[in-house]
Design an enzyme around this catalytic site. Structure first.
Site, short mmCIF file in Angstrom:
data_model
loop_
_atom_site.label_atom_id
_atom_site.label_comp_id
_atom_site.label_asym_id
_atom_site.label_seq_id
_atom_site.Cartn_x
_atom_site.Cartn_y
_atom_site.Cartn_z
N HIS A 110 0.85 -1.20 0.00
CA HIS A 110 0.00 0.00 0.00
C HIS A 110 0.88 1.25 0.00
O HIS A 110 1.98 1.24 0.56
CB HIS A 110 -0.88 -0.02 1.25
CG HIS A 110 -1.99 0.98 1.24
ND1 HIS A 110 -1.82 2.27 1.67
CD2 HIS A 110 -3.28 0.86 0.85
CE1 HIS A 110 -2.98 2.91 1.55
NE2 HIS A 110 -3.88 2.08 1.05
N CYS B 188 -3.08 3.08 -4.06
CA CYS B 188 -4.13 3.82 -3.36
C CYS B 188 -4.13 5.25 -3.86
O CYS B 188 -3.20 6.01 -3.59
CB CYS B 188 -3.88 3.75 -1.85
SG CYS B 188 -5.16 4.60 -0.92
N HIS C 94 -7.08 0.91 -4.95
CA HIS C 94 -7.93 1.60 -3.98
C HIS C 94 -8.36 2.91 -4.61
O HIS C 94 -7.50 3.70 -5.02
CB HIS C 94 -7.13 1.94 -2.71
CG HIS C 94 -6.99 0.79 -1.76
ND1 HIS C 94 -6.44 0.94 -0.51
CD2 HIS C 94 -7.36 -0.51 -1.87
CE1 HIS C 94 -6.45 -0.24 0.10
NE2 HIS C 94 -7.00 -1.13 -0.70
N ASP D 293 -12.12 2.99 -1.50
CA ASP D 293 -11.34 3.08 -0.25
C ASP D 293 -12.20 3.86 0.74
O ASP D 293 -13.39 3.63 0.81
CB ASP D 293 -9.99 3.75 -0.54
CG ASP D 293 -8.95 3.40 0.52
OD1 ASP D 293 -9.28 2.73 1.49
OD2 ASP D 293 -7.78 3.81 0.37
N HIS D 294 -11.65 4.77 1.46
CA HIS D 294 -12.47 5.47 2.46
C HIS D 294 -13.66 6.17 1.81
O HIS D 294 -13.58 6.61 0.67
CB HIS D 294 -11.64 6.55 3.15
CG HIS D 294 -10.45 6.00 3.85
ND1 HIS D 294 -9.46 6.79 4.38
CD2 HIS D 294 -10.06 4.73 4.10
CE1 HIS D 294 -8.54 6.05 4.94
NE2 HIS D 294 -8.87 4.78 4.78
N TYR E 251 -14.99 4.02 6.96
CA TYR E 251 -15.53 2.74 6.50
C TYR E 251 -17.01 2.57 6.80
O TYR E 251 -17.44 1.53 7.27
CB TYR E 251 -14.70 1.59 7.07
CG TYR E 251 -13.36 1.49 6.38
CD1 TYR E 251 -13.25 0.86 5.15
CD2 TYR E 251 -12.22 2.07 6.93
CE1 TYR E 251 -12.04 0.79 4.49
CE2 TYR E 251 -11.00 2.01 6.27
CZ TYR E 251 -10.92 1.36 5.05
OH TYR E 251 -9.73 1.31 4.38
C1 CS2 Z 1 -6.17 1.66 4.00
C2 CS2 Z 1 -4.83 1.47 4.64
O1 CS2 Z 1 -7.77 2.32 5.51
C3 CS2 Z 1 -6.92 2.64 4.71
O2 CS2 Z 1 -6.59 3.75 4.44
O3 CS2 Z 1 -6.11 2.11 2.71
O4 CS2 Z 1 -4.91 1.66 6.01
C4 CS2 Z 1 -4.33 0.12 4.32
O5 CS2 Z 1 -5.27 -0.82 4.73
C5 CS2 Z 1 -3.02 -0.26 4.95
O6 CS2 Z 1 -2.10 0.75 4.87
C6 CS2 Z 1 -2.48 -1.50 4.29
O7 CS2 Z 1 -1.66 -2.14 5.16
MN MN Z 2 -5.98 2.80 0.60
#
Ligand code: CS2
Ligand code: MN
Length: 426
Positions: A276, A314, A341, A386-387, A403
């Protein structure tokens, strides 16, 4: 043609039928459940016939273990996430649950019976468990301590334990001590919703304040966040002490050591390691960060030039620095992106940023360009919203920051809408 994603075939290859027999939607009457019980689900929700892929080609895809783009949704597990699998099931197009054993500390082996427990939960819904996010890397590996070899052995064993369950991609990060860093987890966006927010002026040299802020959520709502485990946060000073002298160069070298050690196991297990991006993509609290820009991504992919050494690209993490053009990275490294992501970010002139809805014009990340780049490159891999923001009553205590259910579901629909349009024009 190969780019065509036939939902039906994805479900077949994912082995979704809990009975274990390979049933096909054709064998069922419209309206009859294909999920082997539970709610009545119409077969009309699946494509009767894949639109552009003749079945012979679909067979070939299966043989070649060719995945096509698969939509995932992150879920923190039973008893650890207020969102139910039955809710996720109602979001069209989601085939993969992005999961993890969140009770595991970095360095611990994930046992087969613990993994089987998750499989049992996912199976009735027909979700595959192809993507794990994350198997976290122990700090001793990042620091390069002699104890790292044992933790690397444990990591390999976890990969071996995951493989029989069909796991294809393991996400992880290589950030010292912390995972993502935000100064406000529920920041009002202006339309009644809230989102994760980064206020540059609030980031001081002392990380304790930040850790206390995140820990206050853990204490109040009994929620632990990956990368902010209370056990590790309790030893924060000790951890910082151990990282002294770990320069960026040393961190890269320790990273190489780790990857070279596990690559043979990845080949043996057919599991891609997908790192990531750092979030945010710059050094923080005096700790070095590696994945800050396109040059770092180039460097990393050459450092261990192996098809199993891949990226979780990401978009929002990298684009927290507005100079980072994620679509360019997609075009350049298509084959090495195992997992995408999609997160949108809005920038402010003082360096602050807020997370935003997935729609292109809601932020500055260039989501449309990024999706087009994936599509036009014929990319095949896993993707997830992603978020998201927190909507319609979601807030502290009811959802994990970033989330919630609703905005991520809207994100899925936005992505699929863009994708379907691009497909229909191809
Ligand atoms: C994820 C990261 O929640 C998030 O932002 O994109 O936290 C991701 O899960 C970790 O960095 C991966 O180990
Ligand atoms: Mn991410």
């Amino acid at each position: 043609l190969l780019r065509c994603v036939g939902y039906k075939i994805i479900m077949e290859t994912a082995g979704v039928f809990p009975s274990g027999e390979l049933e096909t939607a054709e064998g069922k009457e419209p309206g009859q459940s294909i999920y082997g019980g539970g709610e009545k689900e119409s077969v009309n929700t699946l494509r009767e016939k894949p639109r552009r892929c003749p079945s012979a080609e679909l067979e070939l895809r299966k043989e070649a273990f060719c995945m096509g783009m698969q939509m995932g949704f992150r879920w923190y597990g039973e008893g650890n996430d207020d969102i139910k699998l039955s809710d996720i099931k109602q979001i069209p197009g989601v085939t993969s649950i992005v999961w993890a054993l969140h009770s595991k500390l970095p360095g611990e082996i994930w046992e087969v019976d613990e993994i089987a427990e998750v499989q049992k939960q996912l199976e009735p819904y027909g979700f595959n468990m192809d993507v794990v996010e994350s198997v976290n890397v122990h700090d001793d590996i990042k620091i390069g301590l002699p104890t790292r070899d044992q933790y690397i052995e444990n990591y390999k064993q976890t990969l071996r334990n995951l493989a029989p369950f069909g796991v294809k991609v393991v996400t992880y990060n290589f950030m010292p001590i912390f995972d993502w860093t935000r100064t406000d987890l529920f920041h009002p966006v202006g339309d009644g919703s809230t989102a994760l927010y980064y206020e540059a002026a609030k980031i001081k040299q002392d990380p304790r304040e930040m850790a206390d802020y995140v820990m206050s959520f853990t204490e109040k709502y009994h929620m632990t966040f990956p990368g902010w485990e209370p056990e590790r946060m309790a030893k924060l000073d000790e951890l910082f002490e151990k990282y002294k002298g770990v320069t960026k160069e040393k961190l890269w070298a320790n990273f190489k050591y780790f990857l070279e050690a596990i690559m043979p196991t990845c080949h043996e297990c057919d599991i891609k390691m997908a790192v990531h991006m750092d979030d945010p993509p710059w050094d923080i609290f005096g700790l070095p960060r590696l994945f800050t820009d396109a040059a770092a991504v180039d460097y990393f992919l050459k450092l261990v030039d192996d098809p199993y050494n891949c990226l979780t690209l990401c978009s929002g993490s990298l684009n927290a620095n507005p100079d980072n053009n994620v679509a360019d990275i997609v075009r350049k490294h298509t084959g090495r992106i195992a997992f995408a992501h999609i997160r949108n970010v809005k920038h402010f002139p003082n360096g602050d940023f807020s997370e935003a809805a997935h729609r292109d014009c809601c932020g500055d990340t260039g989501i449309l360009d990024i999706l087009k780049a994936y599509h036009d490159a014929g990319w095949e891999g896993y993707i997830r919203p992603d978020h998201g923001r927190h909507l319609w009553g979601e807030g502290p205590g009811t959802v994990r920051p970033g989330y919630g259910l609703y905005d991520r579901a809207l994100g899925v629909m936005y992505m699929l809408g863009v994708w379907d349009t691009l497909e229909s024009e191809a």
